[in-house]
Design an enzyme around this catalytic site. Structure first.
Site, short mmCIF file in Angstrom:
data_model
loop_
_atom_site.label_atom_id
_atom_site.label_comp_id
_atom_site.label_asym_id
_atom_site.label_seq_id
_atom_site.Cartn_x
_atom_site.Cartn_y
_atom_site.Cartn_z
N ARG A 120 13.59 33.81 78.45
CA ARG A 120 14.03 35.07 77.81
C ARG A 120 13.04 35.62 76.79
NH1 ARG A 120 19.11 32.36 77.72
NH2 ARG A 120 20.32 32.93 79.54
N LYS A 142 4.26 48.18 78.76
CA LYS A 142 4.87 48.30 80.09
C LYS A 142 4.37 47.13 80.92
CE LYS A 142 5.84 53.18 80.82
NZ LYS A 142 5.49 54.39 81.60
N GLU A 184 -8.22 57.39 83.92
CA GLU A 184 -7.23 57.34 82.83
C GLU A 184 -7.85 57.89 81.53
OE1 GLU A 184 -4.16 56.68 83.49
OE2 GLU A 184 -3.98 55.08 84.99
N LYS A 226 -3.13 56.53 73.26
CA LYS A 226 -2.05 55.71 73.83
C LYS A 226 -1.17 55.16 72.72
CE LYS A 226 -0.14 53.18 77.25
NZ LYS A 226 -0.23 52.63 78.58
N GLU A 236 9.93 55.60 76.61
CA GLU A 236 9.91 56.79 77.47
C GLU A 236 11.30 57.42 77.59
OE1 GLU A 236 7.03 56.19 80.70
OE2 GLU A 236 8.23 57.56 81.88
N ARG A 243 6.30 59.83 76.08
CA ARG A 243 5.48 58.89 76.84
C ARG A 243 5.32 59.30 78.30
NH1 ARG A 243 5.30 52.30 76.37
NH2 ARG A 243 3.63 52.07 77.89
N ASN A 247 1.96 59.98 82.31
CA ASN A 247 2.04 59.83 83.76
C ASN A 247 1.49 61.02 84.52
OD1 ASN A 247 3.13 57.23 84.01
ND2 ASN A 247 5.11 58.01 83.36
N HIS A 250 0.58 60.59 88.13
CA HIS A 250 1.09 59.29 88.59
C HIS A 250 2.19 59.41 89.64
CE1 HIS A 250 -1.31 57.82 85.31
NE2 HIS A 250 -0.90 56.57 85.44
N HIS A 254 1.32 57.35 92.61
CA HIS A 254 2.12 56.20 93.06
C HIS A 254 2.52 56.36 94.52
CE1 HIS A 254 3.39 54.88 88.72
NE2 HIS A 254 2.21 54.44 89.05
N HIS A 267 -5.54 52.10 91.70
CA HIS A 267 -4.60 52.88 90.90
C HIS A 267 -5.29 54.13 90.31
CE1 HIS A 267 -1.32 53.79 88.17
NE2 HIS A 267 -2.17 53.81 87.18
P1 NAD Z 1 -7.13 45.13 88.67
O1 NAD Z 1 -6.38 44.39 87.68
O2 NAD Z 1 -6.80 44.91 90.12
O3 NAD Z 1 -8.69 44.82 88.46
C1 NAD Z 1 -9.61 45.46 89.29
C2 NAD Z 1 -10.57 44.48 89.98
O4 NAD Z 1 -11.62 44.16 89.09
C3 NAD Z 1 -9.96 43.16 90.40
O5 NAD Z 1 -10.54 42.75 91.61
C4 NAD Z 1 -10.37 42.23 89.27
O6 NAD Z 1 -10.39 40.88 89.66
C5 NAD Z 1 -11.73 42.74 88.95
N1 NAD Z 1 -12.19 42.53 87.59
C6 NAD Z 1 -11.47 42.63 86.45
N2 NAD Z 1 -12.26 42.52 85.39
C7 NAD Z 1 -13.51 42.33 85.85
C8 NAD Z 1 -14.76 42.16 85.22
N3 NAD Z 1 -14.90 42.24 83.91
N4 NAD Z 1 -15.85 41.95 86.00
C9 NAD Z 1 -15.72 41.95 87.36
N5 NAD Z 1 -14.57 42.12 88.00
C10 NAD Z 1 -13.48 42.32 87.25
O7 NAD Z 1 -7.04 46.70 88.44
P2 NAD Z 1 -6.93 47.59 87.11
O8 NAD Z 1 -7.48 48.90 87.51
O9 NAD Z 1 -7.45 46.90 85.93
O10 NAD Z 1 -5.35 47.72 86.90
C11 NAD Z 1 -4.55 48.38 87.84
C12 NAD Z 1 -3.12 47.95 87.64
O11 NAD Z 1 -2.71 48.32 86.33
C13 NAD Z 1 -2.15 48.58 88.61
O12 NAD Z 1 -1.26 47.62 89.08
C14 NAD Z 1 -1.42 49.60 87.75
O13 NAD Z 1 -0.11 49.84 88.21
C15 NAD Z 1 -1.43 48.92 86.42
N6 NAD Z 1 -1.28 49.82 85.26
C16 NAD Z 1 -0.39 49.48 84.31
C17 NAD Z 1 -0.25 50.27 83.20
C18 NAD Z 1 0.70 49.86 82.10
O14 NAD Z 1 0.93 50.64 81.18
N7 NAD Z 1 1.22 48.65 82.13
C19 NAD Z 1 -1.02 51.42 83.04
C20 NAD Z 1 -1.94 51.75 84.03
C21 NAD Z 1 -2.07 50.92 85.14
N1 GLY Z 2 0.51 54.26 81.79
C1 GLY Z 2 1.67 54.98 81.40
C2 GLY Z 2 2.37 54.39 80.22
O1 GLY Z 2 1.96 53.40 79.68
O2 GLY Z 2 3.36 54.91 79.81
#
Ligand code: NAD
Ligand code: GLY
Length: 364
Positions: A120, A142, A184, A226, A236, A243, A247, A250, A254, A267
């Site tokens: 939890r 998030k 972004e 942010k 949100e 917030r 998006n 998005h 999505h 993404h």
């Molecule tokens: P990712 O986490 O898949 O990383 C991208 C690729 O780069 C992967 O293959 C990873 O292994 C590699 N990598 C990471 N760091 C590296 C480095 N320093 N050197 C070499 N390779 C490296 O993708 P991302 O773009 O970081 O994240 C996308 C995800 O984030 C999606 O699932 C999306 O939905 C989510 N997201 C979440 C939020 C939130 O607020 N929580 C906001 C935006 C996106």
């Molecule tokens: N990436 C959208 C949010 O964090 O709200």
């Protein structure tokens, strides 16, 4: 090192941005309730950065468990979450264990959700290693996983204790991932900072060339936005704006990610194409000029991003996927659109015919 703060009363936390922060155990140790951490990473990132992070922690007397997951958006699911839970139980981790996410948004979202659920709730720390994670996903709490029917459909709001953005990790990031992060960055300019948008236009080549100073400015400015948005509307729930404005692109993006199969479009790539559709729809509503839509398209193209809707994703299928969007209330679609470049709104009155036409006109 630059430091920003996310102000959320007792859940406030710092974001540190700078080179070589990974190895600074002294920045992490004060946040640990007990000297025990589980570092969650993947098979790509661990060989590059795991030891840099863990060696100083071990030297500081911290007990470290390593949990290394397969790499990819396709693994952001229940099965992988269970791999994390199995390891935490096997290693007798408890509520005083801190989880550390070492990786991009996939690792950050999975780790944060595991931290929210396990017993939890555990404390967790974000150590983002992609540009996208440093400017967006590691900040704001998030967390979650994908469902076959929709992106990020299962999750929780769970804030980290600390975000440690080591800009040195960006040197190994593939070019395509760097561009995905720039989507972004550009988003913040489009939704709430016209002068930052102009700065992005003037500096996009420096960003693409990984100029350390330009990247630091972009990360700091993005995190500033942010943090401010999240502090005002953490969950949100604002009836308009808030917030949800983060998006932009998005809802369409999505649909692309889910419709094309997780991992096919990154993404940030899907968000870029989605932002062009949002700009085009804003033009149809009389808010942007054709020249302004072209300005958006040109900047995204210069940042190495796709701006065309995928040829194989039909409008009907996209609208079906968009009906699951988390901004939909009582069946009513709420889209983030642009009143002007630098000012976004949430809008529920866009005619379906215009939404369809906007997607069609962006099709590749
Ligand atoms: P990712 O986490 O898949 O990383 C991208 C690729 O780069 C992967 O293959 C990873 O292994 C590699 N990598 C990471 N760091 C590296 C480095 N320093 N050197 C070499 N390779 C490296 O993708 P991302 O773009 O970081 O994240 C996308 C995800 O984030 C999606 O699932 C999306 O939905 C989510 N997201 C979440 C939020 C939130 O607020 N929580 C906001 C935006 C996106
Ligand atoms: N990436 C959208 C949010 O964090 O709200």
């Amino acid at each position: 090192m630059r430091t920003l703060n996310v102000s959320l009363d007792s859940r406030s936390y710092p974001i540190h941005i700078g080179p070589s922060l990974l190895a600074e155990a002294a920045l992490i140790v004060p946040f640990l309730p007990r000297p025990q951490v589980a570092v969650i990473s993947n098979t790509t990132i661990a060989p590059l950065y795991l030891e840099k992070l863990t060696a100083p922690l071990l030297a500081a007397g911290v007990r470290v468990t390593e949990i290394i997951l397969p790499d990819g958006e396709v693994y952001k699911n229940w099965e992988t979450l269970n791999v994390i839970f199995d390891a935490l139980l096997r290693e007798r981790c408890d509520r005083a264990t801190t989880l550390i996410a070492l990786g991009g948004g996939v690792i950050g979202d999975l780790t944060g959700f595991a931290a929210a659920c396990f017993q939890r709730g555990l404390p967790f720390i974000q150590v983002p290693t992609t540009l996208l994670a440093q400017v967006d996903s590691s900040v704001g709490g998030k967390t979650g996983i994908n469902h076959p029917r929709g992106k990020n459909m299962i999750g929780a709001f769970w804030q980290p204790q600390l975000v440690l953005a080591d800009t040195g990790t960006l040197t190994t990031l593939p070019d395509r991932e760097l561009s995905a992060g720039l989507a972004e960055v550009i988003k913040y300019g489009l939704i709430r900072d016209g002068s930052f948008l102009t700065w992005c236009e003037a500096n996009v080549e420096r960003l693409m060339a990984r100029d350390a100073e330009a990247l630091t400015v972009a990360i700091e400015r993005s995190c500033f936005h942010k943090a401010e948005v999240v502090a005002d509307d953490e969950r949100e729930t604002a009836s308009s704006g808030g917030r949800a404005l983060l998006n932009l692109g998005h809802t369409f993006g999505h649909a692309i990610e889910t419709g094309m199969g997780y991992g096919q479009w990154l993404h940030g790539e899907a968000v870029a194409a989605g932002m062009v559709v949002a700009a085009e729809l804003s033009r149809r509503l009389g808010w942007l000029t054709a020249a302004e839509v072209d300005r958006v398209r040109t900047l995204l193209t210069r940042a190495g991003l796709p701006t065309e809707w995928p040829a194989t994703l039909t409008v009907d299928r996209a609208l079906e996927l968009m009906a699951h969007d988390k901004k939909v209330i009582a069946g009513q679609q709420r889209l983030v659109l642009l009143k002007r470049l630098g000012e976004a709104v949430t809008w529920k009155d866009a005619p379906e015919a215009d939404i369809r036409a906007a997607i069609e006109s962006c099709r590749g």
